[in-house]
Design a protein around this motif. Structure first.
Motif, mmCIF file in Angstrom:
data_model
loop_
_atom_site.group_PDB
_atom_site.id
_atom_site.type_symbol
_atom_site.label_atom_id
_atom_site.label_comp_id
_atom_site.label_asym_id
_atom_site.label_seq_id
_atom_site.Cartn_x
_atom_site.Cartn_y
_atom_site.Cartn_z
ATOM 1 N N SER A 226 -8.026 2.623 -3.114
ATOM 2 C CA SER A 226 -6.711 2.928 -3.680
ATOM 3 C C SER A 226 -6.586 2.346 -5.079
ATOM 4 O O SER A 226 -6.120 3.014 -6.012
ATOM 5 C CB SER A 226 -5.607 2.374 -2.771
ATOM 6 N N SER B 183 -2.423 -2.517 -5.014
ATOM 7 C CA SER B 183 -3.491 -2.288 -4.034
ATOM 8 C C SER B 183 -4.480 -3.449 -4.034
ATOM 9 O O SER B 183 -5.013 -3.830 -2.986
ATOM 10 C CB SER B 183 -4.221 -0.973 -4.340
ATOM 11 N N THR C 198 0.629 0.804 -9.180
ATOM 12 C CA THR C 198 0.137 1.132 -7.838
ATOM 13 C C THR C 198 -1.264 0.567 -7.637
ATOM 14 O O THR C 198 -1.583 0.002 -6.578
ATOM 15 C CB THR C 198 0.128 2.650 -7.623
ATOM 16 N N MET D 132 0.809 -1.221 0.000
ATOM 17 C CA MET D 132 0.000 0.000 0.000
ATOM 18 C C MET D 132 0.843 1.272 0.000
ATOM 19 O O MET D 132 0.367 2.340 -0.377
ATOM 20 C CB MET D 132 -0.924 0.008 1.221
ATOM 21 N N ASN E 9 -7.881 6.767 4.855
ATOM 22 C CA ASN E 9 -6.647 6.161 5.350
ATOM 23 C C ASN E 9 -6.222 6.734 6.694
ATOM 24 O O ASN E 9 -5.617 6.049 7.516
ATOM 25 C CB ASN E 9 -5.530 6.357 4.317
ATOM 26 N N THR F 3 -8.790 4.434 -7.481
ATOM 27 C CA THR F 3 -8.308 5.798 -7.710
ATOM 28 C C THR F 3 -7.133 5.823 -8.674
ATOM 29 O O THR F 3 -7.112 6.591 -9.644
ATOM 30 C CB THR F 3 -7.887 6.442 -6.371
ATOM 31 N N TRP G 251 -9.037 10.675 -4.831
ATOM 32 C CA TRP G 251 -7.786 10.590 -4.079
ATOM 33 C C TRP G 251 -7.935 11.264 -2.717
ATOM 34 O O TRP G 251 -7.420 10.785 -1.702
ATOM 35 C CB TRP G 251 -6.675 11.256 -4.899
ATOM 36 N N THR H 291 -10.083 0.820 2.217
ATOM 37 C CA THR H 291 -8.953 1.663 1.825
ATOM 38 C C THR H 291 -8.184 1.034 0.662
ATOM 39 O O THR H 291 -7.833 1.711 -0.309
ATOM 40 C CB THR H 291 -8.000 1.881 3.019
ATOM 41 N N CYS H 292 -7.929 -0.258 0.757
ATOM 42 C CA CYS H 292 -7.217 -0.956 -0.323
ATOM 43 C C CYS H 292 -8.003 -0.885 -1.631
ATOM 44 O O CYS H 292 -7.439 -0.609 -2.703
ATOM 45 C CB CYS H 292 -6.983 -2.417 0.060
ATOM 46 N N LEU I 237 -9.823 8.951 -0.462
ATOM 47 C CA LEU I 237 -8.907 7.886 -0.051
ATOM 48 C C LEU I 237 -7.987 8.354 1.065
ATOM 49 O O LEU I 237 -7.776 7.652 2.058
ATOM 50 C CB LEU I 237 -8.081 7.432 -1.256
ATOM 51 N N TRP I 238 -7.412 9.543 0.898
ATOM 52 C CA TRP I 238 -6.522 10.107 1.919
ATOM 53 C C TRP I 238 -7.245 10.217 3.257
ATOM 54 O O TRP I 238 -6.709 9.856 4.307
ATOM 55 C CB TRP I 238 -6.037 11.481 1.442
#
Length: 410
Positions: free
Chosen positions: A81, A173, A169, A20, A111, A84, A104, A77-78, A107-108
């Protein structure tokens, strides 16, 4: 950290975080947008929108993480990610850009309250409880190692295809989500009704330790994260290639591995020194970059990376200890939201200042601001306790901090 590594649960969590924390996108996202034909002003606007969304969503996402459970929040969250970063590979116009950056931001925000509380509570669930300071140090070090590896490869991937850093990325994820499914669920013994959680948040924020942890965490996140907007302008100003820019970020992350590793050995009595040192490292790194910007990428920025990783890891453990189980996710989100308010203003301002004058000039200005930030944070840092109050009954044998109590606030 050996004790933490012996735990299968902590090892699995660390492996998941390795996947991650990869940041193939970090050194190239601005270059990517510029190469797509977007102006610097549009890219900075997207960053500002990202910050605003993250601030607005912080508390709702933190409450959501507390309500749906630690494991479900982490799996979400995964998944978010993966979606996104996959969306970023398809950016073709302003609307798609803003949509991806809004996702994004969500997501931030999620997290912020999903990861640290889950790890802390997993430590308490082990048959032989794991020292959370060592577990956090290990997981942060592993995460920063992933950053190092991905940053070293970022420039080469970008040269092969500008979409690869984001696509990989997203793929990792998905793998992280599969691996996280093997982690245990944390039992929820507290009331998950929205009204009860909101009342618990208000009750927690009346506590001196919680307010102190939130304030210090918000200031460190605001000051340290805002400064990162200068990295790519500095690389462009020094005419560094994408590959060398990747090495610059890798040096920053490698210093973070060291800072995270050392944090696992920081005792309660040394927390004040460690947190103050974190702020000072960032100020000195910025001031030095302003004075000799050509030495910044591989000398001064790593000092910043070391201090930031050390400080944030120590503050994460302190915040978990000070906060009740019922609202840990929300309290982390409160700190992130406070920081986000400043970041949403500071990052675009620093970006524009570096474009109008120079990255070195912007670094110097931010170093001056940092002196003020340190003075503001100093009273709270000096009051970080060597031990929490006697009312905090612990599952962990090496400290008196609460770990798995319910959300009653008592």
């Amino acid at each position: 950290m050996r004790d933490a590594f012996r735990s299968r649960t902590v090892r699995t969590f660390a492996a998941t975080q390795f996947l991650m924390e990869v940041q193939f996108w970090f050194p190239v996202w601005l270059i990517y947008l510029l190469d797509l034909g977007f102006s610097l002003a549009t890219a900075l606007l997207a960053d500002a929108v990202f910050r605003i969304v993250s601030v607005v969503c912080e508390l709702p996402m933190g409450v959501l993480a507390d309500r749906i459970g630690r494991k479900n929040a982490y799996l979400l969250t995964c998944g978010l990610s993966a979606g996104t970063f996959a969306a970023i590979t398809f950016i073709s116009n302003d609307a798609w850009l803003l949509g991806a950056w809004i996702a994004w931001g969500v997501l931030w925000a999620l997290n912020s309250g999903a990861t640290a509380p889950y790890l802390y509570e997993l430590c308490a669930m082990e048959e032989t409880p794991v020292d959370p300071a060592k577990a956090f140090g290990l997981v942060r070090a592993v995460g920063n190692s992933a950053v190092v590896c991905s940053l070293l490869a970022a420039g080469y991937l970008y040269d092969a295809d500008p979409r690869l850093p984001f696509a990989i990325t997203a793929g990792l994820s998905v793998v992280a989500m599969i691996l996280a499914a093997r982690l245990p669920s944390v039992p929820r013994s507290h009331d998950t009704r929205l009204r009860s959680i909101l009342l618990s948040i208000r009750r927690e924020l009346r506590g001196a330790d919680v307010r102190r942890a939130v304030w210090i965490g918000a200031l460190l996140l605001f000051f340290g994260w805002s400064a990162r907007i200068l990295f790519q302008p500095l690389a462009l100003d020094l005419d560094l290639s994408p590959q060398v820019t990747g090495w610059m970020y890798a040096a920053f992350a490698a210093a973070g591995v060291l800072g995270s590793t050392i944090s696992g050995s920081v005792t309660r009595r040394r927390r004040r020194v460690a947190v103050l040192a974190a702020f000072v490292c960032i100020v000195l790194a910025l001031a030095s970059t302003a004075a000799a910007d050509h030495l910044g990428p591989f000398l001064f920025l790593p000092v910043m990376g070391f201090g930031y990783a050390l400080g944030m890891t120590v503050v994460d453990v302190y915040t978990n200890e000070a906060t009740s189980r019922a609202v840990r996710g929300a309290i982390f989100s409160v700190a992130a939201a406070l920081a986000g308010l400043g970041i949403a203003v500071a990052r675009p301002a620093l970006g524009l200042l570096s474009d109008d004058r120079s990255p070195a000039f912007a670094a110097g200005i931010w170093a001056v601001v940092g002196v003020g930030v340190v003075l503001i944070a100093l009273p709270a840092i000096r009051r970080i306790p060597a031990a929490l109050g006697p009312d905090r009954q612990s599952t962990f044998p090496w400290h008196t901090g609460d770990s798995m109590r319910d959300g009653s606030g008592h």
